[in-house]
Design a protein around this motif. Structure first.
Motif, PDB file in Angstrom:
ATOM      1  N   UNK A  29       6.455   0.779   3.966  1.00 18.04           N
ATOM      2  CA  UNK A  29       7.755   0.093   3.859  1.00 18.04           C
ATOM      3  C   UNK A  29       8.638   0.381   5.066  1.00 18.04           C
ATOM      4  N   UNK A  30       8.559   1.608   5.599  1.00 16.04           N
ATOM      5  CA  UNK A  30       9.412   1.952   6.746  1.00 16.04           C
ATOM      6  C   UNK A  30       9.097   1.111   7.974  1.00 16.04           C
ATOM      7  N   UNK A  31       7.872   0.623   8.083  1.00 13.98           N
ATOM      8  CA  UNK A  31       7.511  -0.220   9.229  1.00 13.98           C
ATOM      9  C   UNK A  31       8.394  -1.472   9.271  1.00 13.98           C
ATOM     10  N   UNK A  32       8.771  -1.969   8.071  1.00  9.36           N
ATOM     11  CA  UNK A  32       9.610  -3.168   7.964  1.00  9.36           C
ATOM     12  C   UNK A  32      11.106  -2.831   7.990  1.00  9.36           C
ATOM     13  N   UNK A  33      11.444  -1.544   7.812  1.00 10.86           N
ATOM     14  CA  UNK A  33      12.794  -1.194   7.412  1.00 10.86           C
ATOM     15  C   UNK A  33      13.908  -1.596   8.368  1.00 10.86           C
ATOM     16  N   UNK A  34      13.761  -1.479   9.680  1.00  9.18           N
ATOM     17  CA  UNK A  34      14.938  -1.818  10.491  1.00  9.18           C
ATOM     18  C   UNK A  34      15.440  -3.233  10.210  1.00  9.18           C
ATOM     19  N   UNK A  35      14.517  -4.176  10.064  1.00  9.55           N
ATOM     20  CA  UNK A  35      14.939  -5.556   9.821  1.00  9.55           C
ATOM     21  C   UNK A  35      15.092  -5.858   8.333  1.00  9.55           C
ATOM     22  N   UNK A  36      14.281  -5.183   7.475  1.00  6.49           N
ATOM     23  CA  UNK A  36      14.231  -5.541   6.052  1.00  6.49           C
ATOM     24  C   UNK A  36      14.314  -4.291   5.184  1.00  6.49           C
ATOM     25  N   UNK A  37      15.519  -3.698   5.016  1.00  7.37           N
ATOM     26  CA  UNK A  37      15.591  -2.429   4.292  1.00  7.37           C
ATOM     27  C   UNK A  37      15.197  -2.523   2.821  1.00  7.37           C
ATOM     28  N   UNK A  38      15.225  -3.724   2.233  1.00  3.08           N
ATOM     29  CA  UNK A  38      14.866  -3.834   0.811  1.00  3.08           C
ATOM     30  C   UNK A  38      13.454  -4.396   0.645  1.00  3.08           C
ATOM     31  N   UNK A  39      12.630  -4.350   1.699  1.00  3.19           N
ATOM     32  CA  UNK A  39      11.281  -4.906   1.635  1.00  3.19           C
ATOM     33  C   UNK A  39      10.518  -4.290   0.466  1.00  3.19           C
ATOM     34  N   UNK A  40       9.728  -5.095  -0.240  1.00  7.38           N
ATOM     35  CA  UNK A  40       8.992  -4.594  -1.397  1.00  7.38           C
ATOM     36  C   UNK A  40       7.501  -4.433  -1.090  1.00  7.38           C
ATOM     37  N   UNK A  68       4.781  10.777   2.548  1.00  9.69           N
ATOM     38  CA  UNK A  68       5.998  10.704   3.351  1.00  9.69           C
ATOM     39  C   UNK A  68       6.190  11.917   4.263  1.00  9.69           C
ATOM     40  N   UNK A  69       5.914  13.173   3.806  1.00  9.71           N
ATOM     41  CA  UNK A  69       6.099  14.296   4.737  1.00  9.71           C
ATOM     42  C   UNK A  69       5.269  14.176   6.014  1.00  9.71           C
ATOM     43  N   UNK A  70       4.091  13.570   5.944  1.00  7.98           N
ATOM     44  CA  UNK A  70       3.298  13.378   7.168  1.00  7.98           C
ATOM     45  C   UNK A  70       4.020  12.442   8.136  1.00  7.98           C
ATOM     46  N   UNK A  71       4.638  11.397   7.620  1.00  9.41           N
ATOM     47  CA  UNK A  71       5.366  10.466   8.490  1.00  9.41           C
ATOM     48  C   UNK A  71       6.625  11.105   9.071  1.00  9.41           C
ATOM     49  N   UNK A  72       7.301  11.948   8.281  1.00  7.40           N
ATOM     50  CA  UNK A  72       8.531  12.578   8.778  1.00  7.40           C
ATOM     51  C   UNK A  72       8.276  13.471   9.990  1.00  7.40           C
ATOM     52  N   UNK A  73       7.072  14.010  10.102  1.00  9.04           N
ATOM     53  CA  UNK A  73       6.757  14.859  11.250  1.00  9.04           C
ATOM     54  C   UNK A  73       6.910  14.070  12.560  1.00  9.04           C
ATOM     55  N   UNK A  74       6.618  12.772  12.513  1.00  6.78           N
ATOM     56  CA  UNK A  74       6.735  11.900  13.679  1.00  6.78           C
ATOM     57  C   UNK A  74       8.132  11.293  13.825  1.00  6.78           C
ATOM     58  N   UNK A  75       8.936  11.373  12.762  1.00  7.27           N
ATOM     59  CA  UNK A  75      10.084  10.490  12.644  1.00  7.27           C
ATOM     60  C   UNK A  75      11.133  10.597  13.742  1.00  7.27           C
ATOM     61  N   UNK A  76      11.485  11.779  14.243  1.00  5.69           N
ATOM     62  CA  UNK A  76      12.576  11.758  15.233  1.00  5.69           C
ATOM     63  C   UNK A  76      12.251  10.848  16.412  1.00  5.69           C
ATOM     64  N   UNK A  77      10.992  10.891  16.880  1.00  5.92           N
ATOM     65  CA  UNK A  77      10.630  10.058  18.026  1.00  5.92           C
ATOM     66  C   UNK A  77      10.134   8.679  17.609  1.00  5.92           C
ATOM     67  N   UNK A  78       9.502   8.579  16.422  1.00  8.15           N
ATOM     68  CA  UNK A  78       8.837   7.335  16.010  1.00  8.15           C
ATOM     69  C   UNK A  78       9.209   6.970  14.572  1.00  8.15           C
ATOM     70  N   UNK A  79      10.422   6.439  14.344  1.00 13.23           N
ATOM     71  CA  UNK A  79      10.835   6.193  12.959  1.00 13.23           C
ATOM     72  C   UNK A  79       9.988   5.153  12.224  1.00 13.23           C
ATOM     73  N   UNK A  80       9.268   4.304  12.935  1.00  7.11           N
ATOM     74  CA  UNK A  80       8.456   3.287  12.258  1.00  7.11           C
ATOM     75  C   UNK A  80       6.982   3.676  12.254  1.00  7.11           C
ATOM     76  N   UNK A  81       6.666   4.955  12.499  1.00  7.28           N
ATOM     77  CA  UNK A  81       5.274   5.389  12.557  1.00  7.28           C
ATOM     78  C   UNK A  81       4.555   4.986  11.265  1.00  7.28           C
TER      79      UNK A  81
END
Lengths: 89, 89, 89, 89, 89
Positions: free
Chosen positions: A59-70, C56-69
């Motif tokens: 879901x986060x992949x879509x989030x910047x443009x679509x925060x309510x993406x399902x 989700x914790x695995x994705x957060x490890x990347x998040x500061x640099x790559x929020x859409x990882x």
């Protein structure tokens, strides 16, 4: 992430507006035996071997443009030279 | 996402105020064999084939208006021309 | 977290740009019997015993640099003096 | 969400301070066969049929007051006129 | 939350710096039969019966100080007067 094979395509004209337009493919996982419907941003076809991500990161992949993406599952790669799943020991 | 069939309806008059008003349907998944209770914003009926999302993305759909919503599964589409689940290979 | 053994390596040249460059290893879990593809920041090899984090914790490890990882599993340690999984009772 | 039946009560005097005070009940799910310990804000009793939420949405219910809460399952409704689980087809 | 019994201890000197220092214990769950590695802030020993939280809520416990923590399971209580798991019906 999980590996699997595309086995079908979902047709759903009656849908929430927060479900992004685009292909929805059925992916049969290698392990465990399960089928997950994935949003496909890559143009994959039936029989193609793919890698997917499931859950909040999809879901986060879509989030910047679509925060309510399902969407909760996403195809993220098509696999090369990889005809069959690695067998479990 | 997962596909399945609506098999029942939950009646719960004693509930937390953070559970949004609206229909709560039991959806039997195609894979794996399991039953999940889903919030239904689409007006589906018993026997209807649907696609659902499970987990945090289901809650985020409600989040702008209801940040403490306690829903974790949501019907997001009704399926067309799709009478039976795609069989696993 | 889960323990397991590296059993393979994924080759995927056609991939989303949000999948970080780096090794993607197949890890067979000790419990339950399952295989998860993990991003490997540690340089592990086939047969090595590892500990991983999933979700989700695995994705957060990347998040500061790559929020859409789009990674949802990560190798976080290589195990010492630990040749076989602890048996269940 | 999942439906199930309260089958026990947890007693844990040695606990993290971020585990909120209040009842912790063992809920046996209808599907799949599993037991989950749930925080109970509703005063349920042994044998009562309930609906629960599991995962991040359960923690978000506590979040405004307790951002570091360590609860991941919550009873959200008591079921009426619902003596037995809907059978799978 | 889940109940289980501590059955082992993980030794991993080669680890990501985002894995917090401290004990990592193998916990065998009562239901389902599975083993999860948990960070232990309570000083538990082999054979001790515990309650754990799994997933994003476990990481949030560390988050104010360690936003990139890679832990996804945490022991949150030691159980009293609770020698055996409540049997499923």
């Amino acid at each position: 992430m999980k590996t699997g094979t595309v086995i079908g395509r979902i047709v759903a004209s009656k849908r929430l507006p927060e479900l992004p337009p685009g292909a929805l493919l059925e992916v049969q996982l290698d392990y465990p035996k399960d089928v997950v419907v994935c949003y496909d941003p890559m143009g994959c076809g039936i029989g193609e071997r793919v890698m997917i991500t499931i859950g909040a990161p999809a879901a986060w992949w879509f989030a910047p443009a679509h925060p309510r993406v399902v969407a909760d599952a996403l195809i993220i790669a098509s696999l090369d030279n990889y005809d069959t799943p690695t067998p479990m020991r």
